[in-house]
Write a protein that holds these residues in place. Structure first.
Motif, PDB file in Angstrom:
ATOM      1  N   ASN A   3       0.793  -1.233   0.000  1.00 48.45           N
ATOM      2  CA  ASN A   3       0.000   0.000   0.000  1.00 48.45           C
ATOM      3  C   ASN A   3       0.826   1.285   0.000  1.00 48.45           C
ATOM      4  OD1 ASN A   3      -2.320  -1.546  -0.102  1.00 48.45           O
ATOM      5  ND2 ASN A   3      -2.564  -1.582   2.099  1.00 48.45           N
ATOM      6  N   LYS A  31      -5.356   3.594  -5.401  1.00 51.16           N
ATOM      7  CA  LYS A  31      -6.795   3.935  -5.375  1.00 51.16           C
ATOM      8  C   LYS A  31      -7.637   2.781  -5.905  1.00 51.16           C
ATOM      9  CE  LYS A  31      -6.227   8.919  -5.741  1.00 51.16           C
ATOM     10  NZ  LYS A  31      -6.238  10.071  -6.644  1.00 51.16           N
ATOM     11  N   GLN A  34      -7.891   0.196  -3.253  1.00 55.04           N
ATOM     12  CA  GLN A  34      -8.824   0.588  -2.190  1.00 55.04           C
ATOM     13  C   GLN A  34     -10.272   0.402  -2.635  1.00 55.04           C
ATOM     14  OE1 GLN A  34      -7.491   4.599  -1.263  1.00 55.04           O
ATOM     15  NE2 GLN A  34      -6.821   3.893   0.769  1.00 55.04           N
ATOM     16  N   GLU A  37     -11.295  -2.945  -2.232  1.00 57.40           N
ATOM     17  CA  GLU A  37     -11.160  -3.331  -0.824  1.00 57.40           C
ATOM     18  C   GLU A  37     -10.100  -4.421  -0.639  1.00 57.40           C
ATOM     19  OE1 GLU A  37     -14.970  -4.248   0.826  1.00 57.40           O
ATOM     20  OE2 GLU A  37     -15.736  -2.228   0.492  1.00 57.40           O
ATOM     21  N   ASP A  39      -5.434  -5.035  -1.077  1.00 56.52           N
ATOM     22  CA  ASP A  39      -4.154  -4.364  -0.871  1.00 56.52           C
ATOM     23  C   ASP A  39      -3.349  -4.330  -2.167  1.00 56.52           C
ATOM     24  OD1 ASP A  39      -4.427  -4.085   2.012  1.00 56.52           O
ATOM     25  OD2 ASP A  39      -4.226  -6.266   2.073  1.00 56.52           O
TER      26      ASP A  39
END
Length: 164
Positions: A3, A31, A34, A37, A39
């Motif tokens: 991340n 992004k 994310q 949801e 990594d």
């Protein structure tokens, strides 16, 4: 690296299903991870540009630990077993030692054959070398001489390994 730890300008991104998503900035890749949801994990840091993948990092670490554990289970540790002889050994005693060495070799271990000399026997070391040669000769069907006989202190030592 995971991340926010990824500081490269551009990365080659691989999606969660293994599809190539192309080269993009690391912010955009983060992004996208994310939004899914998941990594963003750097898989190949030495590549140009570095390769990152969108995956569940906890699951990834678990799978890597599992692979490592399986690899450790499958590896075989080769032990060195020793068979000690004396220069005045009788043929039946020699045959007993040969059968013990044969068992060790069949298990996959190396065998160290040492011919130990005491006292006045040290003067006749060269005449006793034939004992090790006979030992190796009787085991030639399953064994190969790894290291030929050489003098180490008060003994002659030879190493045998199983044929592959």
């Amino acid at each position: 690296m995971v991340n926010e730890q990824i500081r490269d300008r551009e990365v080659r991104l691989i999606g969660e299903n293994g599809e190539q998503l192309g080269i993009m900035s690391s912010r955009d890749a983060y992004k996208m991870a994310q939004e899914a949801e998941l990594d963003l994990v750097k898989i190949a840091p030495n590549a140009k540009p570095p390769v990152c993948k969108i995956i569940d990092y906890g699951k990834y670490r678990y799978e890597m630990a599992r692979k490592e554990k399986d690899a450790r289970k499958k590896q075989r540790i080769i032990e060195v077993k020793e068979v000690r002889l004396t220069p005045n050994i009788d043929t039946n005693d020699l045959n007993t030692k040969v059968s013990a060495a044969r068992k060790f070799l069949e298990k996959g271990d190396k065998v160290k054959v040492s011919l130990r000399f005491r006292g006045r026997e040290m003067a006749h070391m060269s005449k006793s070398r034939y004992i090790l040669d006979d030992f190796a000769e009787t085991l030639k069907d399953i064994a190969v001489i790894d290291k030929p006989s050489k003098v180490e202190g008060r003994s002659l030592v030879m190493f045998l390994t199983a044929k592959k």
